[in-house]
Design a protein around this motif. Sequence first.
Motif, mmCIF file in Angstrom:
data_model
loop_
_atom_site.group_PDB
_atom_site.id
_atom_site.type_symbol
_atom_site.label_atom_id
_atom_site.label_comp_id
_atom_site.label_asym_id
_atom_site.label_seq_id
_atom_site.Cartn_x
_atom_site.Cartn_y
_atom_site.Cartn_z
ATOM 1 N N TRP A 17 0.833 -1.212 0.000
ATOM 2 C CA TRP A 17 0.000 0.000 0.000
ATOM 3 C C TRP A 17 0.868 1.263 0.000
ATOM 4 N N LEU A 19 2.910 2.373 2.266
ATOM 5 C CA LEU A 19 2.882 3.099 3.532
ATOM 6 C C LEU A 19 4.275 3.416 4.016
ATOM 7 N N VAL A 163 -6.092 13.358 7.612
ATOM 8 C CA VAL A 163 -6.752 12.278 6.899
ATOM 9 C C VAL A 163 -5.806 11.114 6.644
ATOM 10 N N LYS A 164 -4.532 11.404 6.453
ATOM 11 C CA LYS A 164 -3.557 10.351 6.152
ATOM 12 C C LYS A 164 -3.357 9.403 7.337
ATOM 13 N N GLU A 167 -5.609 6.267 7.321
ATOM 14 C CA GLU A 167 -5.606 5.359 6.171
ATOM 15 C C GLU A 167 -5.147 3.939 6.517
ATOM 16 N N PRO A 168 -4.049 3.750 7.279
ATOM 17 C CA PRO A 168 -3.639 2.368 7.580
ATOM 18 C C PRO A 168 -4.701 1.577 8.332
ATOM 19 N N ILE A 170 -7.949 2.091 8.373
ATOM 20 C CA ILE A 170 -9.086 1.856 7.476
ATOM 21 C C ILE A 170 -8.806 0.659 6.571
ATOM 22 N N ARG A 171 -7.593 0.605 6.020
ATOM 23 C CA ARG A 171 -7.246 -0.505 5.130
ATOM 24 C C ARG A 171 -7.208 -1.832 5.873
ATOM 25 N N ALA A 223 -14.160 1.000 9.686
ATOM 26 C CA ALA A 223 -13.543 1.731 8.584
ATOM 27 C C ALA A 223 -14.400 2.931 8.196
ATOM 28 N N ARG A 227 -13.403 6.893 8.446
ATOM 29 C CA ARG A 227 -13.473 7.774 7.281
ATOM 30 C C ARG A 227 -14.194 9.081 7.630
ATOM 31 N N ALA A 230 -11.810 11.072 9.714
ATOM 32 C CA ALA A 230 -10.724 11.577 8.882
ATOM 33 C C ALA A 230 -11.178 12.763 8.034
#
Length: 577
Positions: A17, A19, A163-164, A167-168, A170-171, A223, A227, A230
């Motif tokens: 991804w 990261l 927001v970043k 992301e981990p 959420i994934r 998730a 979001r 975020a």
Amino acid sequence: MQYKKLLVLLSCVLSSWALADVSPPPEAASGRVEKSAAIVAEKAMIVTAHPLASEVGKTILQQGGSAVDAVIAAQWVLGLVEPQSSGIGGGGFLLSHHLREGLTAWDGRETAPASATPQRFLQADGQPLPFAEAVASGQAVGTPGLVAMLYAAHQRQGKLPWVKLAEPAIRLAEAGFPVSPRLHTLLSKETRLQQDPAARAYFFTAEGKPHPVGTLLRNPAYADTLRRIAARGPQGFYHGEVARDIVAAVKNHAKAGDLSLQDLAQYQAKIRSPLCAPYRQWNVCGMPAPSSGGVAVLQMLGVLSRFDMAKYSPVSVEAVHLFSEAGRLAFADRERYLADPDFVAVPQQALLDPIYLALRSQRIDPVRSHGSQPAGQPAGVKTALAENHSADLPSTTHLVAFDAEGGVASMTSSIEDAFGSRIMVRGFLLNNQLTDFSFLPEKDGVPVANRLEGGKRPRSSMAPTLLFNRQGEAVMAVGSPGGSLIIPYVAKAILALTDWRLTPQAAANLPHYGSRNAATELEQGQGLDTLTEALQQRGHSVKLLPMTSGLSIIAKQADGRLIGGADPRREGVVAGF
């Protein structure tokens, strides 16, 4: 082995991804780090309670994120992979040191609903409810504070986009994460979580059994919630659909609570003045009230400063005796004075006054225990308060991080009991922090400091701590979960790092002991039972019990390198570069 293989696989997925530019060492990703090994980093480091959270935190640091960024991203992951301990349905305390802003104490403790009354946890006969009955209840849920606190800290000390940081997690929530041995074990012992339909469907099989170790759990609801946070910050949590669902879950519970949309909308994290006091050549800084952890840890160090602790072995009868006697004094004051300073006059500075601590220290007999100690009377304190007792359970987590620019963060977060109130909403569990208030609002007609009141924050024992050298540089970060045992866990770790000159990992490995102003408590299964007779001869009443700490420690060496330690009693790992 299946669990470790899945962790390695997820590490590869995270790398795919994009990261990180540098993938973590295989042993860090798999959790196979030997707890005797010294983990060293040149630039930055993070320690958390789960390998996947540590990996994500390291990645954020590699991308140029601050220590605060790293603990935020790691915390979102912990809310997914370690849901029994912490998450967005709870709160926490964060102590951060930023090169530009200096030292900041962030208070994200939950608050009682505005309509709460002191009699909430009393039965019809005036006696307190059984604790287990009070916990799994909508009435135990306080307004969560973690999201607001972390957003406020990021606004001041974050470097990467808000927001970043989500992301981990959420994934991972969408791809799935493997059920860890610890999560499986706690689910196997759980008897009340199955009563919540959402929790039962998520954590258990159709037959009502906890998912086996290594099972991939997917949490699209979590998730989706992340979001929203975020994209909108606290507005995505404290307003709108998420807030409405939280309130509905609390009010529709069989033991309905009174948390309201207004309680959520009005919640604010607070910046408080950190508590600092000298110990030897270090300046030790901790969290102020409503946590009792900072005061109690600093008091223990203060009363021990007249003793040459370095000359005793860390597991000698002399060290256990002196440390336990210091704990009695600190816990006596804790029960009398510590509560939410917005509701009660908490004499924090008076309790840490060097003259006061020197006088309290004289109550310690070097060779004889005198049993439970009374609370002291600090100078200028006139308010009459009754001693208060609350459960303060150990299902909590702790994270520490150093970034490449010298920033440091030490954060303890919690939903209180294992699995909190057992109410699951949108992929996360709600806290039961209101049971950290004293169930009895008064004693002999005298108000209790930690009584439940609308809008009040319950007393905590969380003790995120930072140590500074004589040049004002942050050189150590430490903290632990463990309920009220957090206080002796952290105080002993500081002794280990300073007086006994142990590495962070050796400090985390030490057997636990201490006193909360009752019996002298020794950790089971660590060989300390051999000290029982000698301690009894000194007047101690000895009790052996399990002590599942979760120490996370980082120390900065004179050459600038970072050395970390993760508690072997849990699943945490050190990650750095």
